[in-house]
Scaffold this active site. Structure first.
Site, PDB file in Angstrom:
ATOM      1  N   LYS A 198      49.391 -41.528  18.853  1.00 48.18           N
ATOM      2  CA  LYS A 198      49.520 -40.763  17.448  1.00 48.18           C
ATOM      3  C   LYS A 198      49.003 -39.349  17.221  1.00 48.18           C
ATOM      4  O   LYS A 198      49.355 -38.528  16.975  1.00 48.18           O
ATOM      5  CB  LYS A 198      48.634 -41.632  16.729  1.00 48.18           C
ATOM      6  CG  LYS A 198      48.435 -41.074  14.904  1.00 48.18           C
ATOM      7  CD  LYS A 198      47.696 -41.683  14.052  1.00 48.18           C
ATOM      8  CE  LYS A 198      46.096 -41.636  14.101  1.00 48.18           C
ATOM      9  NZ  LYS A 198      45.733 -40.241  13.340  1.00 48.18           N
ATOM     10  N   ASN A 199      47.677 -39.350  18.104  1.00 45.32           N
ATOM     11  CA  ASN A 199      46.977 -37.916  18.126  1.00 45.32           C
ATOM     12  C   ASN A 199      47.884 -37.038  18.963  1.00 45.32           C
ATOM     13  O   ASN A 199      47.359 -35.673  18.729  1.00 45.32           O
ATOM     14  CB  ASN A 199      45.455 -38.062  18.550  1.00 45.32           C
ATOM     15  CG  ASN A 199      44.522 -38.871  17.108  1.00 45.32           C
ATOM     16  OD1 ASN A 199      45.307 -39.073  16.146  1.00 45.32           O
ATOM     17  ND2 ASN A 199      43.655 -39.457  17.458  1.00 45.32           N
TER      18      ASN A 199
ATOM     19  N   CYS B 172      36.567 -38.059   3.642  1.00 48.89           N
ATOM     20  CA  CYS B 172      37.574 -39.241   3.982  1.00 48.89           C
ATOM     21  C   CYS B 172      36.350 -40.315   4.238  1.00 48.89           C
ATOM     22  O   CYS B 172      35.277 -40.360   3.883  1.00 48.89           O
ATOM     23  CB  CYS B 172      38.254 -39.220   5.406  1.00 48.89           C
ATOM     24  SG  CYS B 172      37.176 -39.272   6.617  1.00 48.89           S
TER      25      CYS B 172
ATOM     26  N   ARG C  10      34.799 -34.049   6.426  1.00 54.06           N
ATOM     27  CA  ARG C  10      35.406 -33.617   7.564  1.00 54.06           C
ATOM     28  C   ARG C  10      35.710 -32.108   7.316  1.00 54.06           C
ATOM     29  O   ARG C  10      36.981 -31.939   6.963  1.00 54.06           O
ATOM     30  CB  ARG C  10      36.509 -34.485   8.098  1.00 54.06           C
ATOM     31  CG  ARG C  10      36.022 -35.831   8.493  1.00 54.06           C
ATOM     32  CD  ARG C  10      37.208 -36.816   8.806  1.00 54.06           C
ATOM     33  NE  ARG C  10      38.081 -36.381  10.006  1.00 54.06           N
ATOM     34  CZ  ARG C  10      39.008 -37.055  10.255  1.00 54.06           C
ATOM     35  NH1 ARG C  10      39.613 -38.045   9.677  1.00 54.06           N
ATOM     36  NH2 ARG C  10      39.548 -36.688  11.255  1.00 54.06           N
TER      37      ARG C  10
ATOM     38  N   ASP D 222      37.074 -42.736  18.406  1.00 58.05           N
ATOM     39  CA  ASP D 222      38.094 -43.635  17.896  1.00 58.05           C
ATOM     40  C   ASP D 222      38.063 -45.104  18.387  1.00 58.05           C
ATOM     41  O   ASP D 222      38.985 -45.936  18.065  1.00 58.05           O
ATOM     42  CB  ASP D 222      39.477 -42.940  18.078  1.00 58.05           C
ATOM     43  CG  ASP D 222      39.960 -41.712  17.065  1.00 58.05           C
ATOM     44  OD1 ASP D 222      38.894 -41.715  16.120  1.00 58.05           O
ATOM     45  OD2 ASP D 222      40.883 -41.146  17.447  1.00 58.05           O
TER      46      ASP D 222
ATOM     47  N   ARG E 108      48.997 -46.730   9.587  1.00 63.00           N
ATOM     48  CA  ARG E 108      48.918 -45.230   9.753  1.00 63.00           C
ATOM     49  C   ARG E 108      49.056 -45.079  11.259  1.00 63.00           C
ATOM     50  O   ARG E 108      49.540 -43.976  11.754  1.00 63.00           O
ATOM     51  CB  ARG E 108      47.801 -44.862   9.216  1.00 63.00           C
ATOM     52  CG  ARG E 108      47.838 -44.610   7.648  1.00 63.00           C
ATOM     53  CD  ARG E 108      46.860 -43.521   6.899  1.00 63.00           C
ATOM     54  NE  ARG E 108      46.585 -42.415   7.901  1.00 63.00           N
ATOM     55  CZ  ARG E 108      45.738 -41.721   7.877  1.00 63.00           C
ATOM     56  NH1 ARG E 108      44.673 -42.137   7.243  1.00 63.00           N
ATOM     57  NH2 ARG E 108      45.473 -40.513   8.455  1.00 63.00           N
TER      58      ARG E 108
HETATM   59  C1  UD1 Z   1      40.780 -35.655  15.737  1.00 67.33           C
HETATM   60  C2  UD1 Z   1      41.602 -37.059  15.665  1.00 67.33           C
HETATM   61  C3  UD1 Z   1      40.561 -38.342  15.183  1.00 67.33           C
HETATM   62  C4  UD1 Z   1      39.407 -38.355  16.053  1.00 67.33           C
HETATM   63  C5  UD1 Z   1      38.725 -36.795  16.214  1.00 67.33           C
HETATM   64  C6  UD1 Z   1      37.459 -36.893  17.426  1.00 67.33           C
HETATM   65  C7  UD1 Z   1      43.750 -36.366  15.099  1.00 67.33           C
HETATM   66  C8  UD1 Z   1      44.897 -36.647  14.276  1.00 67.33           C
HETATM   67  N1  UD1 Z   1      42.624 -37.028  14.548  1.00 67.33           N
HETATM   68  O1  UD1 Z   1      40.366 -35.504  14.468  1.00 67.33           O
HETATM   69  O2  UD1 Z   1      41.307 -39.601  15.355  1.00 67.33           O
HETATM   70  O3  UD1 Z   1      38.460 -39.199  15.676  1.00 67.33           O
HETATM   71  O4  UD1 Z   1      39.640 -35.893  16.645  1.00 67.33           O
HETATM   72  O5  UD1 Z   1      37.935 -37.132  18.580  1.00 67.33           O
HETATM   73  O6  UD1 Z   1      43.886 -36.149  16.338  1.00 67.33           O
HETATM   74  N2  UD1 Z   1      34.136 -30.321  12.611  1.00 67.33           N
HETATM   75  C9  UD1 Z   1      33.729 -29.012  11.922  1.00 67.33           C
HETATM   76  N3  UD1 Z   1      34.407 -28.077  11.264  1.00 67.33           N
HETATM   77  C10 UD1 Z   1      35.752 -28.095  11.554  1.00 67.33           C
HETATM   78  C11 UD1 Z   1      36.268 -29.003  12.557  1.00 67.33           C
HETATM   79  C12 UD1 Z   1      35.609 -30.040  13.119  1.00 67.33           C
HETATM   80  O7  UD1 Z   1      32.431 -29.158  11.618  1.00 67.33           O
HETATM   81  O8  UD1 Z   1      36.480 -27.052  11.176  1.00 67.33           O
HETATM   82  C13 UD1 Z   1      33.172 -31.349  13.263  1.00 67.33           C
HETATM   83  C14 UD1 Z   1      33.810 -32.674  12.772  1.00 67.33           C
HETATM   84  O9  UD1 Z   1      33.241 -32.825  11.520  1.00 67.33           O
HETATM   85  C15 UD1 Z   1      33.200 -33.485  13.796  1.00 67.33           C
HETATM   86  C16 UD1 Z   1      33.641 -32.704  14.896  1.00 67.33           C
HETATM   87  O10 UD1 Z   1      33.727 -31.488  14.410  1.00 67.33           O
HETATM   88  O11 UD1 Z   1      32.077 -33.883  13.664  1.00 67.33           O
HETATM   89  C17 UD1 Z   1      35.001 -33.142  15.677  1.00 67.33           C
HETATM   90  O12 UD1 Z   1      35.982 -32.946  14.795  1.00 67.33           O
HETATM   91  P1  UD1 Z   1      37.387 -32.907  15.353  1.00 67.33           P
HETATM   92  O13 UD1 Z   1      37.476 -32.984  16.772  1.00 67.33           O
HETATM   93  O14 UD1 Z   1      37.958 -31.622  14.748  1.00 67.33           O
HETATM   94  O15 UD1 Z   1      38.349 -34.179  14.588  1.00 67.33           O
HETATM   95  P2  UD1 Z   1      39.713 -34.088  13.979  1.00 67.33           P
HETATM   96  O16 UD1 Z   1      40.593 -33.205  14.706  1.00 67.33           O
HETATM   97  O17 UD1 Z   1      39.791 -33.869  12.475  1.00 67.33           O
END
Ligand code: UD1
Length: 416
Positions: A22-23, A116, A121, A303, A395
């Site tokens: 999925k990711n 969420c 997030r 995850d 999902r």
């Molecule tokens: C993706 C995955 C999700 C997984 C996560 C961590 C998808 C669709 N989803 O989510 O299943 O749990 O990676 O492996 O691929 N952060 C910030 N600012 C930002 C972006 C991130 O502070 O702009 C922080 C987040 O709050 C979190 C960390 O960085 O603590 C990692 O988040 P991120 O790797 O971005 O997760 P997602 O891409 O949303």
């Protein structure tokens, strides 16, 4: 609304095919927007999120067809540059269209994702990255509007190696003028695949698989054919169910993505046979308590934190599970406790005291991976469990109940 009805305690045996990730598929679907032509994707998991993303692409004017896990996306005639709130609120990954739209069309309007079930997030790294590439970024009635006549290469450093921001900025930078350096980039297998796919399209990305990406912008990209990598989170979920319940072989899996998970399972006493594309796990009657802390790849994935906690509920002794990525991601704990587990929570640290057995109960899904941990808990529990609100599990897991049924589990879907 559907629910899953599980009569637990049945031994599992046989083999199961792991679906495409999925990711990985979601950012690759977004990357199709970079190309004037038809992108073809294979081993595409038929998930609610995949279908939501197809709806989004089609709303933008793309022409998609999806059948038998094959998806084609023709982004030759994009007519809209807006991702509406109604879609983004159901799937945060919709934000992935921002980088490609901005890069190819100079503009994108995407609803700002809210919080969420696992807390705030933010998308600030994405937005700062687009600004560094020269875009004007403004918030307008809950939407992020980004504009740039031509993006320009820049140096971008992420405080935390964000999966989403790395993908979004990489998809924008491939069509920017000049070179972009991303430091502290995410290194997850899905990021590696996305970068390889972008290079197949004609992008010039160096340092793939490391935390330093160097992206030389090119003028245009070409359509490609893509085979989605196996879903390491689905694979990990089946492994944790197999650990106490039987002998399961996972096919179409990439064990190299799961190195730390396999190591932890071995520490817990599980016997594993690993070949290049399959993993067999043998039932272990005395699961040992093993502490675990989530980390970015190659660390233990957040995850799979909920599923690891589900396994530890029946381990011998106490274990300490810490989530360093998402500190509020523990909605499964009260539900697992309803099944008779003994878990307490202090900030982002769960203390699991293993019990002899779990007992069936009605429980409720709160998010994709929490639901998966409830399925594992219900399969291990004696008696009947009803897991409600399983639209969450749909999902991210393809036909989960059919896959477990094929292994001998007593699990069925019912309308509530
Ligand atoms: C993706 C995955 C999700 C997984 C996560 C961590 C998808 C669709 N989803 O989510 O299943 O749990 O990676 O492996 O691929 N952060 C910030 N600012 C930002 C972006 C991130 O502070 O702009 C922080 C987040 O709050 C979190 C960390 O960085 O603590 C990692 O988040 P991120 O790797 O971005 O997760 P997602 O891409 O949303």
């Amino acid at each position: 609304m559907d629910k899953l009805v599980v009569h637990g305690g049945k031994p599992l045996s046989g083999s199961v095919d792991i679906s495409g990730a999925k990711n990985a598929i979601l950012p690759m679907m977004a990357s199709a927007l970079l190309v004037d032509g038809k992108t073809e994707l294979d081993r595409v998991p038929d998930l609610r999120d995949t279908r939501t993303f197809i709806r989004l692409l089609d709303m933008l004017g793309a022409n998609s067809t999806f059948a038998d896990n094959k998806l084609s996306i023709d982004a030759s005639n994009i007519t809209s540059l807006e991702a509406p709130y109604d879609l983004v609120k159901t799937m945060r990954a919709s934000f992935y269209v921002m980088g490609p739209l901005l890069a190819r069309f100079g503009e994108a309007r995407v609803s700002l994702p809210g919080g969420c079930a696992w807390g705030p997030r933010p998308v600030d790294y994405h937005l700062k990255g687009f600004e560094a590439l020269g875009a004007e970024v403004i918030l307008e009635s809950g939407y992020i509007l980004a504009r740039a006549e031509k993006l320009k290469g820049a140096r971008i450093h992420f405080e935390i190696p964000s999966v989403g921001a790395t993908a979004n900025i990489a998809m924008a930078a491939v069509l920017a003028e000049g070179t972009t350096h991303i430091t502290n980039a995410a290194m997850e297998p899905h990021i590696v695949q996305l970068c390889n796919v972008l290079n197949d399209m004609g992008a010039q990305i160096e340092g793939i698989g490391t935390s330093r990406l160097k992206i030389h912008g090119v003028k245009a990209l070409n359509p490609v054919k893509i085979t989605t990598i196996p879903d390491m989170i689905e694979a990990g979920t089946f492994l944790m169910a197999g650990a106490t319940l039987g002998e399961i072989t996972l096919n179409h899996v990439d064990p190299s993505h799961l190195a730390i998970v396999l190591e932890k399972l071995e520490q817990a006493g599980c016997e594993l046979n690993v070949s290049s594309k399959s993993i067999t796990i043998h039932k272990c009657d005395d699961i040992k308590a093993v502490d675990m802390t989530t980390d970015v790849h190659p660390g233990f994935p957040t995850d799979l934190q909920a599923q690891w906690i589900a396994l530890m509920t029946v381990a011998e002794g106490p274990s300490i599970i810490t989530d360093t990525i998402y500190k509020d991601r523990f909605a499964h704990i009260p539900e697992l406790n309803r099944l008779g587990a003994n878990i307490s929570l202090e900030n982002n640290v769960a203390i699991v005291r293993g019990v002899k057995s779990l007992k069936g109960a009605p429980v409720m899904s709160t998010d994709i991976r929490a639901s998966a941990s409830l399925v594992i808990g219900a399969l291990m529990a004696e008696g009947r469990s009803d897991i409600s609100r399983i639209y969450h599990i749909d999902r991210g897991y393809e036909r989960i109940e059919e896959k477990f049924q094929s292994l001998g589990a007593d699990i069925r879907r019912e309308s509530e």
